[in-house]
Design an enzyme around this catalytic site. Sequence first.
Site, PDB file in Angstrom:
ATOM      1  N   LYS A  83       0.692  -1.533  -0.111  1.00 51.02           N
ATOM      2  CA  LYS A  83      -0.088  -0.352  -0.004  1.00 51.02           C
ATOM      3  C   LYS A  83       1.078   1.109  -0.336  1.00 51.02           C
ATOM      4  O   LYS A  83       1.231   1.452   0.982  1.00 51.02           O
ATOM      5  CB  LYS A  83      -0.814  -0.109   1.124  1.00 51.02           C
ATOM      6  CG  LYS A  83      -2.369   1.178   1.233  1.00 51.02           C
ATOM      7  CD  LYS A  83      -3.208   0.490   2.152  1.00 51.02           C
ATOM      8  CE  LYS A  83      -4.392   1.013   1.882  1.00 51.02           C
ATOM      9  NZ  LYS A  83      -5.203   0.900   3.347  1.00 51.02           N
TER      10      LYS A  83
HETATM   11  C1  E4P Z   1      -8.179   2.110   3.220  1.00 49.78           C
HETATM   12  O1  E4P Z   1      -7.289   1.240   3.024  1.00 49.78           O
HETATM   13  C2  E4P Z   1      -8.377   2.270   4.779  1.00 49.78           C
HETATM   14  O2  E4P Z   1      -7.550   2.138   5.328  1.00 49.78           O
HETATM   15  C3  E4P Z   1      -9.475   2.997   5.119  1.00 49.78           C
HETATM   16  O3  E4P Z   1     -10.282   2.723   4.506  1.00 49.78           O
HETATM   17  C4  E4P Z   1      -9.698   4.872   6.049  1.00 49.78           C
HETATM   18  O4  E4P Z   1     -10.560   4.618   6.167  1.00 49.78           O
HETATM   19  P1  E4P Z   1     -11.236   5.493   7.412  1.00 49.78           P
HETATM   20  O5  E4P Z   1     -11.355   6.960   6.441  1.00 49.78           O
HETATM   21  O6  E4P Z   1     -12.894   5.272   8.262  1.00 49.78           O
HETATM   22  O7  E4P Z   1      -9.769   5.722   8.150  1.00 49.78           O
END
Ligand code: E4P
Length: 217
Positions: A83
């Site tokens: 990521k």
């Molecule tokens: C995606 O990979 C992120 O980890 C996640 O969806 C972020 O979500 P949030 O905005 O609820 O922190």
Amino acid sequence: MEFFIDSANIEDIKKAKDMGLVDGVTTNPTLIKKAGKDHKATIQEISQFIDGPISVETLGHTAEEMLEEANEYITWGNNIVIKIVMTPEGMKAVKQLSAKNIKTNVTLVFSPLQGLIAAKAGATYISPFLGRLDDIGHDGLTIIEQTRTIFDNYKFKTKILAASIRHPMHILDSAQMGADVATVPAGTLFKLFEHPLTANGIEAFIKDSKAWATSAV
Ligand code: E4P
């Protein structure tokens, strides 16, 4: 549409897996902090019982730093996805990882043009953050619709992974707009089963089964 669970909590991931709701897992530094255990140990534990892709986030600022982390992460499991944040350095890293057939997930995507850049760099997934856009008064879902059109126009294979999902409607709308994947927190995933008519129907069937006539032998 594939469902990934947006969590590093082992119990939640196992529970959702048993319900057939886990095609993959996404993690981020905040989710690892919430899970309260060592980063490497957590990912290794998840990869022991999840066959699908597991996204693990790099923290470096330069492409070199990200690539160094990526080389370490891919040893933590069989299906690790690297990521990487949507920055110029991040896209340099994505290009190099893609050339080596290492899967990537470009995160913190807030516009369709960022999605296009990531697809051109060869990203496996891009993660548009719906909830965080909604939080600041923008329509998060529009980004899914626009990105779908762009990827279809140019036949990009990059998958649209709807992220920052806050409620079931985000999943329904993303599915209708053609997102390939939704990554969903455990609580929201479990809510997908709920319907008052299902609950009422079960109660009525059980009640009626107790009043069944018995045949004389
Ligand atoms: C995606 O990979 C992120 O980890 C996640 O969806 C972020 O979500 P949030 O905005 O609820 O922190």
